[in-house]
Write an enzyme that holds these catalytic residues in place. Structure first.
Site, PDB file in Angstrom:
ATOM      1  N   GLY A  87       0.793  -1.231   0.000  1.00 12.99           N
ATOM      2  CA  GLY A  87       0.000   0.000   0.000  1.00 12.99           C
ATOM      3  C   GLY A  87       0.815   1.265   0.000  1.00 12.99           C
ATOM      4  N   HIS A 133       2.595  10.000  -3.556  1.00 13.23           N
ATOM      5  CA  HIS A 133       1.438  10.612  -4.231  1.00 13.23           C
ATOM      6  C   HIS A 133       1.119  11.979  -3.637  1.00 13.23           C
ATOM      7  CE1 HIS A 133      -1.582   9.945  -0.981  1.00 13.23           C
ATOM      8  NE2 HIS A 133      -0.847   8.867  -0.711  1.00 13.23           N
ATOM      9  N   CYS A 177       2.285   6.099   3.314  1.00 13.39           N
ATOM     10  CA  CYS A 177       2.674   6.637   2.016  1.00 13.39           C
ATOM     11  C   CYS A 177       3.579   7.854   2.207  1.00 13.39           C
ATOM     12  CB  CYS A 177       1.437   7.048   1.220  1.00 13.39           C
ATOM     13  SG  CYS A 177       0.441   5.642   0.669  1.00 13.39           S
TER      14      CYS A 177
END
Length: 395
Positions: free
Chosen positions: A318, A322, A340
């Site tokens: 995952g 971004h 992330c």
């Protein structure tokens, strides 16, 4: 006179009879003498045709050498055909004495020889005979992670994913040949089965930019163990692109993009918050595997179906690099994400445009190392001696 004639005639009659009997005996003796010997059969053709494998052989490997040879003569014509009459490709030697099959045969098929051979004596014989190839219990195909002709980043491994279990990994690995220009030190390693066996090839160090790579996988006809055989041969040609490395040091709250040794981006970011294991951005060398201008992300029960922009995947657990406008206020000063690496919209788009499959992303400074629990590509988590030890041929 009549009586005398009778008496005088008897001796002459006996003499004639005796002479006739002697003549019959003489003729009979001549006839017996002329048929007392055995008649000699005419010689047969001297040409002899030898088939490899011999006619009637079964369980022939479809990639085994197949041939027919004429001794004391030559082939006028010769062919090998399958049950449907299709002629198998092959070549007749210049002296017309040997025919060699020039293509792999099918599994579980009966093949028949047809043709004519003529001997040095001018006599001909028909070429006949048949054999049957083996019928595997199972055929196993495979897929590759890189496309033919693709350009990839300097950390891209070659991944061969078998669609079944390979029991004889030694045999399979011996059938795989990687050729590079310039020559590059590398090794295959077998990772734990995941919907089939899988084997990865990676270089000892990152690829040199511009390297050309060729893979030749001779799998068809290969005994993979437990009654399984390779379904098809495979080849692959690809090229290594420019060198691009992402340096991602979590405590710094920044990320650098280094292209061919030059830093082309140095931007503020936010990494995983790290208060729970699920929120820790994994340390180690990640590999870019895909990218999406728009991507819907979910991490139940924390969030579901959230649309994110300029998403570059770096692992299958995952982790993405971004855009996330929601964290723009703390990018560069605090780590608050679910794992992330968050960037601003402008920075994310700029990085997105530079990213390529196979680029390394080097994350440092977090509490959990990248491992097999994090997805398909964790090849660079192993040191070189450990990676080499994972080869089936390491003894």
């Amino acid at each position: 006179m009549y009586a005398q004639a009778l008496r005088g005639g008897r001796p002459r009659i006996a003499l004639v009879v005796t002479a006739l009997v002697a003549l019959v005996v003489l003729l009979t003796g001549c006839t017996v003498g002329s048929t007392s010997g055995t008649a000699t059969a005419p010689p047969g053709p001297v040409v002899e045709v030898t088939q490899n494998p011999a006619s009637g052989t079964t369980d022939v490997n479809p990639v085994a050498p197949i041939s027919a040879t004429a001794s004391r003569g030559t082939f006028t014509d010769i062919s090998l055909v399958n049950a449907q009459g299709r002629v198998v490709a092959g070549a007749l030697s210049p002296d017309r004495t040997t025919f060699t099959v020039g293509e792999p045969l099918g599994y579980g098929v009966t093949y028949t020889w047809k043709g004519t051979a003529v001997g040095t004596d001018g006599k001909s014989v028909a070429v006949a005979g048949s054999f049957t190839t083996l019928e595997p219990q199972e055929t196993i195909s495979a897929g590759l992670n890189i496309g033919d002709g693709q350009e990839v980043g300097i950390a891209a491994p070659i991944i061969m994913q078998f669609h079944g279990t390979v029991e004889d990994k030694d045999a399979a690995e011996k059938a795989l040949t990687v050729t590079t220009n310039p020559p590059t030190t590398g090794s295959w390693a077998w990772l734990p089965d995941d919907n089939g066996s899988r084997v990865h090839w990676r270089p000892e160090n990152y690829w040199a930019p511009g390297t050309t790579v060729h893979l030749d996988a001779k799998l068809y006809g290969l005994d993979l163990g437990a009654g399984a055989y390779g379904a098809a041969d495979m080849t692959l040609d690809f090229t290594i692109g420019r060198s691009q490395i992402v340096k991602a040091d979590a405590p710094s709250h920044r990320m650098q993009v280094v292209r061919n040794g030059e830093t082309i981006m140095d931007i503020p970011v936010s990494y995983g918050e790290g208060n729970e294991a699920r929120n820790v951005t994994r340390s180690g060398i990640h590999v870019v595997t895909e990218k999406h201008e728009d991507f819907v992300m979910s991490n139940p029960p924390y969030y579901e179906n959230v649309r994110e922009r300029w998403a570059v995947r770096i692992s299958n657990n995952g982790e993405f690099i971004h855009a996330n406008p929601a964290t723009s206020g703390v990018q560069g000063s605090s780590n608050v994400t679910n794992g992330c690496i968050n960037l601003s919209l402008a920075d994310a788009q700029q990085y997105f445009d530079t990213a390529m499959y196979g680029d390394p992303v080097e994350v440092t400074g977090t509490s959990i190392e990248l491992s097999s629990a994090d997805g398909d590509i964790y090849d660079w988590a192993f040191d070189w001696p450990t990676w080499q030890s994972m080869s089936a041929l390491a003894k």
